[in-house]
Design a protein around this motif. Sequence first.
Motif, short mmCIF file in Angstrom:
data_model
loop_
_atom_site.label_atom_id
_atom_site.label_comp_id
_atom_site.label_asym_id
_atom_site.label_seq_id
_atom_site.Cartn_x
_atom_site.Cartn_y
_atom_site.Cartn_z
N THR A 77 48.27 26.86 34.34
CA THR A 77 48.94 26.02 35.33
C THR A 77 49.79 24.99 34.60
N HIS A 78 51.08 24.97 34.87
CA HIS A 78 52.00 24.09 34.16
C HIS A 78 52.99 23.49 35.15
N ASP A 79 53.20 22.19 35.03
CA ASP A 79 54.12 21.46 35.91
C ASP A 79 53.82 21.71 37.38
N GLY A 80 52.56 21.80 37.71
CA GLY A 80 52.16 22.03 39.09
C GLY A 80 52.29 23.46 39.56
N VAL A 81 52.75 24.36 38.68
CA VAL A 81 52.91 25.77 39.05
C VAL A 81 51.75 26.57 38.46
N ARG A 82 51.07 27.32 39.30
CA ARG A 82 49.91 28.09 38.85
C ARG A 82 50.32 29.52 38.54
N GLY A 83 50.37 29.84 37.24
CA GLY A 83 50.68 31.20 36.81
C GLY A 83 51.99 31.70 37.35
N TYR A 84 51.96 32.92 37.92
CA TYR A 84 53.15 33.53 38.51
C TYR A 84 52.84 33.88 39.96
N ALA A 85 53.66 33.38 40.86
CA ALA A 85 53.49 33.60 42.31
C ALA A 85 52.14 33.09 42.79
N GLY A 86 51.63 32.05 42.12
CA GLY A 86 50.37 31.44 42.55
C GLY A 86 49.12 32.07 41.97
N TYR A 87 49.27 33.04 41.09
CA TYR A 87 48.12 33.72 40.49
C TYR A 87 48.27 33.72 38.97
N LEU A 88 47.14 33.53 38.29
CA LEU A 88 47.14 33.61 36.83
C LEU A 88 47.20 35.07 36.38
N LEU A 89 47.53 35.25 35.11
CA LEU A 89 47.69 36.61 34.59
C LEU A 89 46.41 37.42 34.74
N TRP A 90 45.26 36.80 34.45
CA TRP A 90 44.02 37.55 34.54
C TRP A 90 43.72 37.97 35.98
N GLU A 91 44.18 37.17 36.96
CA GLU A 91 43.98 37.54 38.36
C GLU A 91 44.87 38.73 38.74
N HIS A 92 46.10 38.73 38.26
CA HIS A 92 46.97 39.90 38.46
C HIS A 92 46.34 41.13 37.83
N LEU A 93 45.86 40.98 36.60
CA LEU A 93 45.28 42.12 35.88
C LEU A 93 44.00 42.59 36.56
N TYR A 94 43.19 41.67 37.05
CA TYR A 94 41.95 42.04 37.73
C TYR A 94 42.23 42.89 38.96
N MET A 95 43.22 42.48 39.77
CA MET A 95 43.53 43.24 40.97
C MET A 95 44.04 44.64 40.62
N THR A 96 44.88 44.72 39.60
CA THR A 96 45.38 46.03 39.18
C THR A 96 44.24 46.92 38.68
N LEU A 97 43.37 46.36 37.83
CA LEU A 97 42.26 47.16 37.30
C LEU A 97 41.29 47.57 38.40
N ARG A 98 41.11 46.73 39.39
CA ARG A 98 40.24 47.09 40.51
C ARG A 98 40.82 48.27 41.28
N ARG A 99 42.12 48.22 41.53
CA ARG A 99 42.76 49.34 42.22
C ARG A 99 42.70 50.61 41.39
N VAL A 100 42.98 50.47 40.11
CA VAL A 100 42.92 51.64 39.22
C VAL A 100 41.51 52.21 39.17
N PHE A 101 40.52 51.33 39.08
CA PHE A 101 39.13 51.79 38.99
C PHE A 101 38.74 52.58 40.23
N VAL A 102 39.02 52.02 41.41
CA VAL A 102 38.64 52.71 42.64
C VAL A 102 39.40 54.03 42.77
N GLY A 103 40.71 54.00 42.51
CA GLY A 103 41.49 55.22 42.61
C GLY A 103 41.05 56.28 41.61
N VAL A 104 40.77 55.87 40.37
CA VAL A 104 40.35 56.83 39.34
C VAL A 104 38.97 57.40 39.67
N VAL A 105 38.05 56.57 40.12
CA VAL A 105 36.71 57.08 40.46
C VAL A 105 36.81 58.13 41.56
#
Length: 287
Positions: A77-105
Amino acid sequence: MSVFVDITPDEASASSPPAAAPAGRWRRRLTAAALPLLSVVVFGVVWQLVAASGIWNQTFVPYPSTVWRAFVDVSTTHDGVRGYAGYLLWEHLYMTLRRVFVGVVIGVALGVLLGLVMGSVGWVRSVLEPWLTFIRALPPLAYFFLLVIWLGIDEAPKITLLALAALPPAAVATTAAVVAAPVGLQEAARALGATRTQVIRDVVIPSALPETFTGIRLAVGMAYSSVVAAELFNGIPGIGGLVKDASNYNNTPVVLVGIFAIGFSGLIIDGLLRTAERRAVPWRGKI
């Protein structure tokens, strides 16, 4: 009374453990670790030289330091801005990995089950193999818009796309492995009174597991290669959505951050799959 035993030099060297073997193993391990690190260093140096040459605009080829600053900005979080579009990088990555995990399973489970059936029953293979080839030949974007029409823009089309991307590699690899199962072992098992189910469980599946794991690794790779397409619509939070949104504004540093995040996480997942394969299939290459 003293007893003298005459030992030749060859016998002495044979009886003592070779001192060069541990050194050779350590040398191989250091080489295996140093070569990837060296390739990363060379890549970074070449990237810096190309960016500094001025041949391309910084919009197209930013400096590595610029990409690093973008990584820090997206991750904090910098200058009042949290990550990108309001989400940190790990949150973006978590959502992608969750989708990939469910789809792959889903895709891998259906693909392996389908491969077992197709490999065991010839007429099923004749009916379904062309459809698998048809789906495998389609690029994800060719049917993603149709999935959006059918399923909306929430999670359902994203997971369905990833499952469809993962299913054919797992099914094809499992089918080929089942068909290639040793006929002699199957006949020996039947001769000893094993039922069809027992032959499949105790002979076919163990012999097919190595190639099945290869298919699973390919399935994960196919799902990863489709993740940006899967997150074209309503993909934030998500790495694919981050890459698409940043590309709309020619924000190349953030695009590169997203690409590196997908690539590095893919390397880690592939390493975990290789480790699981070595533990689950220790007989690979030994029979």
